[in-house]
Design an enzyme around this catalytic site. Structure first.
Site, PDB file in Angstrom:
ATOM      1  N   GLU A   1       0.848  -1.220  -0.067  1.00 12.80           N
ATOM      2  CA  GLU A   1       0.054  -0.074  -0.194  1.00 12.80           C
ATOM      3  C   GLU A   1       0.883   1.377   0.043  1.00 12.80           C
ATOM      4  O   GLU A   1       2.043   1.314   0.695  1.00 12.80           O
ATOM      5  CB  GLU A   1      -0.941   0.174   1.172  1.00 12.80           C
ATOM      6  CG  GLU A   1      -1.976  -1.156   1.002  1.00 12.80           C
ATOM      7  CD  GLU A   1      -2.880  -1.140   2.401  1.00 12.80           C
ATOM      8  OE1 GLU A   1      -3.589  -1.914   2.236  1.00 12.80           O
ATOM      9  OE2 GLU A   1      -2.167  -0.909   3.508  1.00 12.80           O
TER      10      GLU A   1
ATOM     11  N   CYS B   1       3.500   8.377   0.989  1.00 14.54           N
ATOM     12  CA  CYS B   1       4.100   7.714   1.810  1.00 14.54           C
ATOM     13  C   CYS B   1       4.173   6.436   1.385  1.00 14.54           C
ATOM     14  O   CYS B   1       3.061   5.903   0.794  1.00 14.54           O
ATOM     15  CB  CYS B   1       3.152   7.598   3.073  1.00 14.54           C
ATOM     16  SG  CYS B   1       3.510   6.530   4.164  1.00 14.54           S
TER      17      CYS B   1
ATOM     18  N   CYS C   1       6.751  -6.996   6.754  1.00 15.11           N
ATOM     19  CA  CYS C   1       7.809  -6.383   7.489  1.00 15.11           C
ATOM     20  C   CYS C   1       8.549  -7.691   8.264  1.00 15.11           C
ATOM     21  O   CYS C   1       7.806  -8.440   8.883  1.00 15.11           O
ATOM     22  CB  CYS C   1       7.130  -5.359   8.276  1.00 15.11           C
ATOM     23  SG  CYS C   1       8.526  -4.310   9.091  1.00 15.11           S
TER      24      CYS C   1
ATOM     25  N   CYS D   1       7.140  -4.737  15.715  1.00 13.18           N
ATOM     26  CA  CYS D   1       6.409  -3.577  16.768  1.00 13.18           C
ATOM     27  C   CYS D   1       4.999  -4.056  16.981  1.00 13.18           C
ATOM     28  O   CYS D   1       4.440  -4.410  16.076  1.00 13.18           O
ATOM     29  CB  CYS D   1       6.529  -2.486  16.022  1.00 13.18           C
ATOM     30  SG  CYS D   1       8.269  -1.892  15.329  1.00 13.18           S
TER      31      CYS D   1
ATOM     32  N   CYS E   1       1.976  -2.106  15.688  1.00 10.17           N
ATOM     33  CA  CYS E   1       1.839  -1.933  14.020  1.00 10.17           C
ATOM     34  C   CYS E   1       1.241  -2.971  13.054  1.00 10.17           C
ATOM     35  O   CYS E   1       1.557  -4.072  13.536  1.00 10.17           O
ATOM     36  CB  CYS E   1       3.298  -1.624  13.855  1.00 10.17           C
ATOM     37  SG  CYS E   1       3.251  -1.256  11.928  1.00 10.17           S
TER      38      CYS E   1
ATOM     39  N   CYS F   1      -0.627   6.155   9.790  1.00 10.67           N
ATOM     40  CA  CYS F   1       0.571   5.189  10.444  1.00 10.67           C
ATOM     41  C   CYS F   1       0.314   4.054  10.965  1.00 10.67           C
ATOM     42  O   CYS F   1      -0.613   3.898  11.890  1.00 10.67           O
ATOM     43  CB  CYS F   1       1.490   6.181  11.272  1.00 10.67           C
ATOM     44  SG  CYS F   1       2.020   7.654  10.606  1.00 10.67           S
TER      45      CYS F   1
END
Ligand code: SAH
Length: 347
Positions: A95, A108, A115, A119, A122, A340
């Protein structure tokens, strides 16, 4: 019949393209022309390269492919933010987000599919890391957003942040190659000062960037300047400790003299005490710094909660008193899961 796997033409450097045409009995200059079509003009097909002869276009067609990304779905938020779900040549999806303000358009972009970091707060960390994006896949996200900005906001893209999916410093070479193309006059010609690479902090790579004297800006997702706490929310901190991170940032600053931005979310019961603020001040005072206090965007399970306004105010005042620039950032695009930490290929 066995099908020959065609090569991705954008994996070639300009030199390699020039050599290729020479080896085909053509002029090296043909390589320059094709390179311009591929990057500056973002051609999606060989067909489109109208100043190249038909035979040459056909010859390229038999040897190469152009793996352009495709926007599968575009969503628009009530605040103007646009989220693109982008399909890659192997059907994986990432995205990217267009964030408009009165005067700017920021892209962005994602650097990895999923990933590799973990975290806890997230949404992207719930997706396993599938692969790194290629330079052209990063570049294409920027081109798509530039076009959308011209179409919907009547102006070109002005800024880029590597704050989409993935950890850019875990895909260092491709991210740097993409930035090279984005900033080159033979690509988009954007100023590197308008590009920010955001990292959760990989000290070795920060040192490497400093050595290479890169010209873009650096942001670090810190969230806590106390090891135990940071490790509990960003478990890789056990390996890349704060002391090591800080040393690498000091090295970065000494070499580049470029101010460091810290991204920081304040959560209730996690990092909302005076000791947390003091540790942050202590951590960043070695160089000119800016702290962006980011609003927390909840991801399903409600384990994390945004701290009270009082706690955030305490951060603002203490940081300001210590000469650290601080901004409190409101989220954009929350209604379409584009803020975010919300990028997780949900549609
Ligand atoms: N891996 C890089 C790039 C991702 S950037 C990095 O960590 O910097 C995404 C930014 O959003 C980071 O600052 C991250 O810490 C922050 N973030 C992640 N989840 C969030 C959430 N749920 N709410 C607010 N910010 C979040």
């Amino acid at each position: 019949m066995e099908t020959v796997k065609k090569k991705d033409i954008r994996a070639l450097t300009k030199e390699q393209l020039r050599d290729f045409f020479v080896s085909e009995g053509d002029k090296a200059f043909r390589g320059n022309q094709v390179y311009e079509w591929l990057w500056q003009k973002s051609a999606h097909s060989f067909e489109a390269m109208t100043n190249i002869s038909k035979e040459t276009r056909q010859m390229m067609e038999t040897n190469f492919v152009i793996n352009h990304i495709k926007v599968d779905q575009m969503q628009r938020s009530s605040d103007g933010t646009i989220k693109n779900a982008v399909r890659l040549h192997d059907d994986l999806v990432v995205e990217s987000v267009l964030i408009p303000t009165k005067t700017r358009t920021t892209a962005c972009v994602s650097s990895q599919v999923g990933c590799s970091l973990d975290c806890k707060f997230c949404a992207t960390s719930r997706l396993k890391r599938m692969r790194n994006l290629n330079p052209d896949e990063i570049y294409d996200q920027v081109v798509v957003i530039d076009n959308e900005s011209r179409l919907y906001f009547d102006r070109p893209l002005s800024n880029i942040v590597f704050m989409g999916m993935g950890e850019p410093l875990m895909n260092y070479n491709n991210v740097l190659k993409a930035i090279e193309k984005i900033t080159s006059p033979e690509g988009l010609g954007m100023s590197p000062k308008r590009i920010t690479v955001s990292t959760s902090g990989v000290p070795k790579m920060i040192r490497k960037m400093a050595d290479e004297e890169v010209k873009f800006k650096l942001a670090v997702s810190l969230h806590s300047a106390i090891d135990d706490i940071r490790t509990s929310i960003m478990p890789f901190n056990a390996t890349f400790t704060l002391a090591d991170l800080r040393e690498s940032l000091q090295y970065w600053y000494n070499k580049t003299k470029s101010r460091i931005t810290y991204e920081y979310v304040v959560w209730e019961g996690i990092n909302d005490q005076q000791k947390d603020v003091d540790a942050l001040v202590d951590f960043c005072k070695f160089a000119p710094s800016k702290v962006n206090l980011i609003e927390y965007n909840p991801i399903d399970d409600g384990e994390f909660r945004q701290a009270s306004n009082n706690a955030i105010e305490r951060y603002v005042q203490t940081l300001e008193r210590n000469g650290i620039v601080v901004t409190v950032r409101r989220s954009r695009g929350k209604d379409i899961d584009a803020a975010c930490g919300q990028l997780a290929n949900k549609q």
